[in-house]
Design an enzyme around this catalytic site. Sequence first.
Site, PDB file in Angstrom:
ATOM      1  N   LYS A  95       0.820  -1.454   0.294  1.00  0.00           N
ATOM      2  CA  LYS A  95       0.314   0.317  -0.415  1.00  0.00           C
ATOM      3  C   LYS A  95       0.803   1.028  -0.160  1.00  0.00           C
ATOM      4  O   LYS A  95       0.273   2.070  -1.102  1.00  0.00           O
ATOM      5  CB  LYS A  95      -0.895  -0.048   1.289  1.00  0.00           C
ATOM      6  CG  LYS A  95      -1.717  -0.875   1.254  1.00  0.00           C
ATOM      7  CD  LYS A  95      -2.416  -0.813   2.067  1.00  0.00           C
ATOM      8  CE  LYS A  95      -1.745  -0.963   4.017  1.00  0.00           C
ATOM      9  NZ  LYS A  95      -1.540  -2.027   3.956  1.00  0.00           N
ATOM     10  N   ARG A 116      -9.945   0.967   8.574  1.00  0.00           N
ATOM     11  CA  ARG A 116      -9.466  -0.328   8.126  1.00  0.00           C
ATOM     12  C   ARG A 116     -10.300  -0.795   9.821  1.00  0.00           C
ATOM     13  O   ARG A 116     -10.376  -1.803   9.429  1.00  0.00           O
ATOM     14  CB  ARG A 116      -8.398   0.557   9.863  1.00  0.00           C
ATOM     15  CG  ARG A 116      -7.160  -1.071   8.909  1.00  0.00           C
ATOM     16  CD  ARG A 116      -6.050  -0.746   9.898  1.00  0.00           C
ATOM     17  NE  ARG A 116      -5.230  -1.547   9.851  1.00  0.00           N
ATOM     18  CZ  ARG A 116      -3.845  -1.110   8.738  1.00  0.00           C
ATOM     19  NH1 ARG A 116      -3.337   0.141   8.315  1.00  0.00           N
ATOM     20  NH2 ARG A 116      -2.914  -1.704   9.230  1.00  0.00           N
ATOM     21  N   ARG A 142      10.982  -6.650   4.674  1.00  0.00           N
ATOM     22  CA  ARG A 142      10.973  -5.491   4.350  1.00  0.00           C
ATOM     23  C   ARG A 142      12.320  -5.032   5.915  1.00  0.00           C
ATOM     24  O   ARG A 142      12.346  -5.029   7.022  1.00  0.00           O
ATOM     25  CB  ARG A 142       9.396  -5.059   5.229  1.00  0.00           C
ATOM     26  CG  ARG A 142       9.007  -3.788   5.529  1.00  0.00           C
ATOM     27  CD  ARG A 142       7.594  -3.427   4.711  1.00  0.00           C
ATOM     28  NE  ARG A 142       6.766  -3.582   5.950  1.00  0.00           N
ATOM     29  CZ  ARG A 142       5.437  -3.722   6.169  1.00  0.00           C
ATOM     30  NH1 ARG A 142       5.198  -3.552   4.993  1.00  0.00           N
ATOM     31  NH2 ARG A 142       4.836  -4.496   7.035  1.00  0.00           N
ATOM     32  N   ARG A 194      10.910  -3.372  11.379  1.00  0.00           N
ATOM     33  CA  ARG A 194       9.849  -2.679  11.552  1.00  0.00           C
ATOM     34  C   ARG A 194       9.539  -3.280  12.826  1.00  0.00           C
ATOM     35  O   ARG A 194       9.772  -4.713  12.806  1.00  0.00           O
ATOM     36  CB  ARG A 194       8.884  -2.753  11.360  1.00  0.00           C
ATOM     37  CG  ARG A 194       8.247  -0.821  10.337  1.00  0.00           C
ATOM     38  CD  ARG A 194       7.282  -0.966   9.169  1.00  0.00           C
ATOM     39  NE  ARG A 194       6.122  -1.171  10.446  1.00  0.00           N
ATOM     40  CZ  ARG A 194       5.109  -1.616   9.522  1.00  0.00           C
ATOM     41  NH1 ARG A 194       4.656  -0.956   7.963  1.00  0.00           N
ATOM     42  NH2 ARG A 194       3.930  -2.261   9.954  1.00  0.00           N
ATOM     43  N   ARG A 224      -1.474  -9.965  12.485  1.00  0.00           N
ATOM     44  CA  ARG A 224      -1.779  -8.686  11.907  1.00  0.00           C
ATOM     45  C   ARG A 224      -2.921  -8.993  10.794  1.00  0.00           C
ATOM     46  O   ARG A 224      -3.661  -8.486  10.401  1.00  0.00           O
ATOM     47  CB  ARG A 224      -1.047  -7.933  11.071  1.00  0.00           C
ATOM     48  CG  ARG A 224      -0.937  -6.185  12.534  1.00  0.00           C
ATOM     49  CD  ARG A 224       0.983  -6.454  12.096  1.00  0.00           C
ATOM     50  NE  ARG A 224       1.034  -6.153  10.875  1.00  0.00           N
ATOM     51  CZ  ARG A 224       2.366  -5.642  10.207  1.00  0.00           C
ATOM     52  NH1 ARG A 224       3.310  -5.920  10.825  1.00  0.00           N
ATOM     53  NH2 ARG A 224       2.936  -5.146   8.622  1.00  0.00           N
TER      54      ARG A 224
HETATM   55  P1  ADP Z   1       0.037  -2.913   8.100  1.00  0.00           P
HETATM   56  O1  ADP Z   1       1.612  -3.381   7.147  1.00  0.00           O
HETATM   57  O2  ADP Z   1      -0.149  -3.751   8.651  1.00  0.00           O
HETATM   58  O3  ADP Z   1      -0.627  -2.234   6.831  1.00  0.00           O
HETATM   59  P2  ADP Z   1       0.593   0.293   8.900  1.00  0.00           P
HETATM   60  O4  ADP Z   1       1.645   0.804   8.800  1.00  0.00           O
HETATM   61  O5  ADP Z   1      -0.487   0.764   7.999  1.00  0.00           O
HETATM   62  O6  ADP Z   1       0.831  -1.172   8.892  1.00  0.00           O
HETATM   63  O7  ADP Z   1      -0.011   0.759  10.245  1.00  0.00           O
HETATM   64  C1  ADP Z   1       0.573  -0.409  10.888  1.00  0.00           C
HETATM   65  C2  ADP Z   1      -0.441   0.011  12.515  1.00  0.00           C
HETATM   66  O8  ADP Z   1      -0.196   0.847  13.418  1.00  0.00           O
HETATM   67  C3  ADP Z   1      -1.518  -1.452  12.724  1.00  0.00           C
HETATM   68  O9  ADP Z   1      -0.585  -2.825  12.877  1.00  0.00           O
HETATM   69  C4  ADP Z   1      -2.365  -0.521  13.614  1.00  0.00           C
HETATM   70  O10 ADP Z   1      -2.033  -0.661  15.044  1.00  0.00           O
HETATM   71  C5  ADP Z   1      -1.626   1.057  13.602  1.00  0.00           C
HETATM   72  N1  ADP Z   1      -3.035   1.307  12.953  1.00  0.00           N
HETATM   73  C6  ADP Z   1      -2.549   2.200  10.871  1.00  0.00           C
HETATM   74  N2  ADP Z   1      -3.011   2.966  10.345  1.00  0.00           N
HETATM   75  C7  ADP Z   1      -4.625   1.814  11.921  1.00  0.00           C
HETATM   76  C8  ADP Z   1      -6.105   2.540  11.973  1.00  0.00           C
HETATM   77  N3  ADP Z   1      -6.497   2.825   9.974  1.00  0.00           N
HETATM   78  N4  ADP Z   1      -6.948   2.333  12.571  1.00  0.00           N
HETATM   79  C9  ADP Z   1      -6.414   1.425  14.301  1.00  0.00           C
HETATM   80  N5  ADP Z   1      -4.889   0.921  13.993  1.00  0.00           N
HETATM   81  C10 ADP Z   1      -4.084   1.666  12.644  1.00  0.00           C
END
Ligand code: ADP
Length: 293
Positions: free
Chosen positions: A73, A150, A184, A228, A239
Amino acid sequence: MAAGSRLLRFAASVSSPTVQTFSVFARRLSIAASEGDLRFPPSSTVNSSCEARCDVKGKNVQWAFLGCPGVGKGTYASRLSLLLGVPHISTGDLVREELNSSGPLADQLKGIVNQGKLVSDEIIIDLLSKRVEEGAARGESGFILDGFPRTVRQAEILERVTDIDQVINLKLREDVLLKKCLGRRICSQCGGNFNVALIDIKEEEGKPGIYMAPLLPPSDCADKLVTRSDDTEEVVKERLRIYNDMTQPVEEFYRKRGKLLEFELPGGIPESWPKLLQALHLDNHDHKQSLTA
Ligand code: ADP
């Protein structure tokens, strides 16, 4: 500063319809954040119509990306953001900025993120609202959201505060997602994103194979790579589980509204980027050459 006065300050300073609409988005998000609820006016009471906002020529888009952890993404949202000249707003980045700060939320967020759980809608909307307000004050318009919404509740809130034109749902098989998360790497100096995983799965029992070359860092970054803290096998699996549970219903939310574009990644960036541009009808865009992988 209270959200209301912050908003009044920048609302008074904006002039163009697109910026006004962006600031309206910021104000409405801010109200959602401060009330912690859906108690704000329906979107028909503010001028958030396409007439005021959509500058089709300038591709002043309001898009959001959906997709499992590791699908890319951030990669594709940031490329499109450069191409279209709209901000890429990643709620994951906002959360990481906050947890790396010494702010009051840092410890709480660290615990949640490192277990692979979702942060509460209230905290996320508050972080997003501040980011959008700052953007509106800088004259930003349009956006590509990455990682938001989300949950269905987040999608409902977003639907009430602004018009999302299109939601791009990136898809990739789950065994590849896990490998990509584990591969990553981030440069601790420049923030660049890389991936050391080589995906080379052959076609098997009618299932198509997939090849994704690693995205290796330049030599300057090679000895500064970090992983990360939530990219461990256990946390990635959690996740993915949470994505299927909480975020997959968001796909249906947008599918029902005719806004969902499904995009199955055919391979790495060189294979996927031109096909994504085609799917988005951007393949004739003037600047695409500069970004072609
Ligand atoms: P991923 O690689 O899992 O898509 P992100 O970098 O988008 O991860 O997000 C990392 C973390 O930040 C998520 O696992 C969650 O804990 C938190 N997070 C990010 N966006 C949201 C959201 N819209 N609602 C709730 N938690 C979020």
